[in-house]
Design a protein around this motif. Structure first.
Motif, PDB file in Angstrom:
ATOM      1  N   ALA A   1       4.384  50.601  43.245  1.00  0.00           N
ATOM      2  CA  ALA A   1       3.223  49.970  42.604  1.00  0.00           C
ATOM      3  C   ALA A   1       2.852  48.734  43.406  1.00  0.00           C
ATOM      4  CB  ALA A   1       3.537  49.595  41.161  1.00  0.00           C
ATOM      5  N   ILE A   2       1.534  48.499  43.579  1.00  0.00           N
ATOM      6  CA  ILE A   2       1.055  47.392  44.408  1.00  0.00           C
ATOM      7  C   ILE A   2       0.034  46.582  43.619  1.00  0.00           C
ATOM      8  CG2 ILE A   2       0.069  46.734  46.627  1.00  0.00           C
ATOM      9  CD1 ILE A   2       0.741  49.471  47.709  1.00  0.00           C
ATOM     10  N   SER A   3       0.242  45.254  43.578  1.00  0.00           N
ATOM     11  CA  SER A   3      -0.654  44.357  42.846  1.00  0.00           C
ATOM     12  C   SER A   3      -1.529  43.557  43.797  1.00  0.00           C
ATOM     13  CB  SER A   3       0.157  43.378  41.988  1.00  0.00           C
ATOM     14  OG  SER A   3      -0.665  42.341  41.489  1.00  0.00           O
TER      15      SER A   3
ATOM     16  N   TYR B   1      -9.283  42.351  43.029  1.00  0.00           N
ATOM     17  CA  TYR B   1      -9.161  43.666  42.403  1.00  0.00           C
ATOM     18  C   TYR B   1      -8.362  44.596  43.311  1.00  0.00           C
ATOM     19  CZ  TYR B   1     -12.890  41.913  39.391  1.00  0.00           C
ATOM     20  OH  TYR B   1     -13.626  41.153  38.506  1.00  0.00           O
ATOM     21  N   GLN B   2      -8.071  45.786  42.785  1.00  0.00           N
ATOM     22  CA  GLN B   2      -7.278  46.738  43.570  1.00  0.00           C
ATOM     23  C   GLN B   2      -7.945  47.093  44.888  1.00  0.00           C
ATOM     24  OE1 GLN B   2      -7.170  50.905  42.626  1.00  0.00           O
ATOM     25  NE2 GLN B   2      -8.552  50.645  40.886  1.00  0.00           N
ATOM     26  N   SER B   3      -9.254  46.962  44.967  1.00  0.00           N
ATOM     27  CA  SER B   3      -9.946  47.272  46.226  1.00  0.00           C
ATOM     28  C   SER B   3      -9.425  46.438  47.385  1.00  0.00           C
ATOM     29  CB  SER B   3     -11.456  47.051  46.064  1.00  0.00           C
ATOM     30  OG  SER B   3     -11.729  45.711  45.665  1.00  0.00           O
ATOM     31  N   SER B   4      -8.872  45.251  47.081  1.00  0.00           N
ATOM     32  CA  SER B   4      -8.385  44.359  48.142  1.00  0.00           C
ATOM     33  C   SER B   4      -7.100  44.858  48.791  1.00  0.00           C
ATOM     34  CB  SER B   4      -8.171  42.944  47.585  1.00  0.00           C
ATOM     35  OG  SER B   4      -7.103  42.940  46.658  1.00  0.00           O
ATOM     36  N   ILE B   5      -6.400  45.761  48.118  1.00  0.00           N
ATOM     37  CA  ILE B   5      -5.170  46.305  48.706  1.00  0.00           C
ATOM     38  C   ILE B   5      -5.230  47.830  48.767  1.00  0.00           C
ATOM     39  CG2 ILE B   5      -3.504  44.433  48.397  1.00  0.00           C
ATOM     40  CD1 ILE B   5      -3.719  46.962  45.678  1.00  0.00           C
ATOM     41  N   ALA B   6      -6.436  48.392  48.608  1.00  0.00           N
ATOM     42  CA  ALA B   6      -6.599  49.852  48.533  1.00  0.00           C
ATOM     43  C   ALA B   6      -6.183  50.561  49.819  1.00  0.00           C
ATOM     44  CB  ALA B   6      -8.041  50.197  48.191  1.00  0.00           C
TER      45      ALA B   6
ATOM     46  N   VAL C   1       1.836  56.267  45.467  1.00  0.00           N
ATOM     47  CA  VAL C   1       1.459  54.852  45.536  1.00  0.00           C
ATOM     48  C   VAL C   1       0.417  54.561  44.458  1.00  0.00           C
ATOM     49  CG1 VAL C   1       0.570  53.013  47.013  1.00  0.00           C
ATOM     50  CG2 VAL C   1       1.870  54.911  48.029  1.00  0.00           C
ATOM     51  N   PHE C   2       0.653  53.485  43.711  1.00  0.00           N
ATOM     52  CA  PHE C   2      -0.241  53.099  42.619  1.00  0.00           C
ATOM     53  C   PHE C   2      -0.781  51.709  42.920  1.00  0.00           C
ATOM     54  CE2 PHE C   2      -0.413  53.196  37.644  1.00  0.00           C
ATOM     55  CZ  PHE C   2      -1.792  53.279  37.700  1.00  0.00           C
ATOM     56  N   THR C   3      -2.039  51.634  43.356  1.00  0.00           N
ATOM     57  CA  THR C   3      -2.686  50.327  43.535  1.00  0.00           C
ATOM     58  C   THR C   3      -3.338  49.974  42.202  1.00  0.00           C
ATOM     59  OG1 THR C   3      -4.716  51.372  44.373  1.00  0.00           O
ATOM     60  CG2 THR C   3      -3.078  50.679  46.000  1.00  0.00           C
ATOM     61  N   ILE C   4      -2.963  48.837  41.647  1.00  0.00           N
ATOM     62  CA  ILE C   4      -3.382  48.531  40.276  1.00  0.00           C
ATOM     63  C   ILE C   4      -4.384  47.385  40.211  1.00  0.00           C
ATOM     64  CG2 ILE C   4      -1.143  49.326  39.417  1.00  0.00           C
ATOM     65  CD1 ILE C   4      -0.526  46.311  38.767  1.00  0.00           C
ATOM     66  N   ASP C   5      -5.144  47.386  39.132  1.00  0.00           N
ATOM     67  CA  ASP C   5      -5.873  46.197  38.702  1.00  0.00           C
ATOM     68  C   ASP C   5      -5.013  45.493  37.672  1.00  0.00           C
ATOM     69  OD1 ASP C   5      -8.360  46.067  40.102  1.00  0.00           O
ATOM     70  OD2 ASP C   5      -9.053  47.812  38.974  1.00  0.00           O
ATOM     71  N   THR C   6      -5.122  44.177  37.629  1.00  0.00           N
ATOM     72  CA  THR C   6      -4.371  43.424  36.635  1.00  0.00           C
ATOM     73  C   THR C   6      -5.224  43.234  35.382  1.00  0.00           C
ATOM     74  OG1 THR C   6      -5.061  41.462  37.895  1.00  0.00           O
ATOM     75  CG2 THR C   6      -2.820  42.259  38.239  1.00  0.00           C
ATOM     76  N   ASN C   7      -4.588  42.773  34.311  1.00  0.00           N
ATOM     77  CA  ASN C   7      -5.303  42.628  33.033  1.00  0.00           C
ATOM     78  C   ASN C   7      -6.512  41.714  33.177  1.00  0.00           C
ATOM     79  OD1 ASN C   7      -3.638  44.347  31.518  1.00  0.00           O
ATOM     80  ND2 ASN C   7      -2.115  42.732  31.278  1.00  0.00           N
ATOM     81  N   THR C   8      -6.302  40.596  33.890  1.00  0.00           N
ATOM     82  CA  THR C   8      -7.415  39.739  34.282  1.00  0.00           C
ATOM     83  C   THR C   8      -7.175  39.315  35.717  1.00  0.00           C
ATOM     84  OG1 THR C   8      -6.619  37.476  33.862  1.00  0.00           O
ATOM     85  CG2 THR C   8      -7.308  38.776  31.941  1.00  0.00           C
TER      86      THR C   8
ATOM     87  N   GLY D   1      -5.015  49.467  34.784  1.00  0.00           N
ATOM     88  CA  GLY D   1      -5.401  50.729  35.407  1.00  0.00           C
ATOM     89  C   GLY D   1      -5.298  50.658  36.916  1.00  0.00           C
ATOM     90  N   GLY D   2      -5.850  51.658  37.596  1.00  0.00           N
ATOM     91  CA  GLY D   2      -5.772  51.645  39.050  1.00  0.00           C
ATOM     92  C   GLY D   2      -6.011  53.014  39.638  1.00  0.00           C
TER      93      GLY D   2
END
Length: 310
Positions: free
Chosen positions: A106-108, A114-119, A132-139, A88-89
């Protein structure tokens, strides 16, 4: 398909000068001027303004360094429960649809993040004319190869299922990421050559060589990085990219591995220029990339190939 109009004037046959003068008088000066204008406009070569992907006003040094660009930005949250392949993100996008579709990125985040680190990159890039899609990863422990697949899954979601899919040109996509997300950015570009731009930010990856990549890539490193030192990460990443590729290496001065986690004008300035130049094919931004930027208070070193070819 572009349609061309033409005006032809038949030469009067077996008619004297008087008949010709009469015909020209009937046609009128206005008609002659209109025809001349049309013919002249057809003869002019297509310029940068004819680029159908160009978005926003002509850039200036101050406009690409500003905390916000010319577009108002909206955002929407994407729950991890509604997607597959990533966590998600948040989608940031220009509010107005008046300019048509936009390219998308898309930005990982990195390891344990978490996505907050690149928000901060979300609204900053979106306000310049991107989705722009800042995402969270699966883990938070996912490795670069997994993060690369997740970036691509996020782009597929953006263009195929998201609420803003109609605002996106699916042929103009890019990827970015921090740390292991930067390593994932390289993995994504390797896996999907159709990507238009890739920007790993203080990237980390056990794989140091990337001769397979054909996506224009801006590698960003930090001179004080002790987690992914440039000598063993960003520099070999850059040097291993094909010599014929549009590529650049930006080493931040007085920076650390975590510099990309907070708003940074130098990162934003050159990321915007790179994304505009290669996702939008907007040559108005070439001026900020070529000639190569010189060392400064914020730039330790900049390498690249100029002029760019694609």
């Amino acid at each position: 398909m572009q349609q061309h109009s033409s005006v032809s004037v038949s030469a009067p046959q077996r008619r004297g000068p008087g008949r010709l003068r009469t015909r020209l008088t009937r046609w009128g000066l206005a008609g002659l001027l209109a025809a001349g204008s049309l013919l002249t406009s057809q003869a002019l070569p297509a310029g940068a303004a004819d680029n159908p992907y160009e978005r926003g006003p002509a850039p200036t040094e101050s406009s690409i360094e500003a905390s916000r660009g010319p577009y108002a930005v909206s955002q929407t949250t994407v729950s991890s429960l509604s997607v597959t392949g990533f966590g998600g993100g948040t989608i940031y996008y220009p509010t107005s649809t008046a300019d048509g579709t936009f390219g998308a990125i898309a930005i990982s985040p990195g390891y344990t993040a978490y996505q907050s680190s690149i928000a901060w990159l979300g609204p900053r890039l979106a306000s310049q004319g991107f989705v722009v899609f800042t995402i969270d990863t699966n883990t938070t422990l996912d490795q670069p190869d997994s993060r690369g697949r997740q970036l691509l899954a996020a782009l597929d979601y953006l263009t195929q299922r998201s609420a803003v899919r109609s605002r996106i040109d699916s042929s103009r996509l890019g990827v970015m990421g921090h740390s292991m997300g930067g390593g994932g950015t390289l993995e994504a570009a390797k896996s999907r050559p159709s990507l238009q731009a890739a920007i790993p930010l203080t990237g980390w990856n056990l794989d140091k060589t990337w001769p397979e990549i054909s996506t224009p890539t801006l590698v960003v490193g930090a001179d004080g990085d002790t987690i992914a030192p440039v000598a063993t990460h960003s520099e070999p990443f850059y040097e291993s990219l094909p010599g014929s590729l549009d590529k650049a290496y930006l080493e931040l001065n007085g920076a650390t591995h975590f510099t990309p986690n907070t708003s940074n004008t130098t990162i934003a300035k050159y990321s915007i220029s790179w994304l505009k130049r290669f996702i939008d094919n907007d040559t108005r931004y070439e001026q900020f990339l070529c000639p190569l930027p010189r060392p400064s208070l914020t730039i330790e070193e900049y390498r690249g190939n100029c002029p760019h070819t694609s």
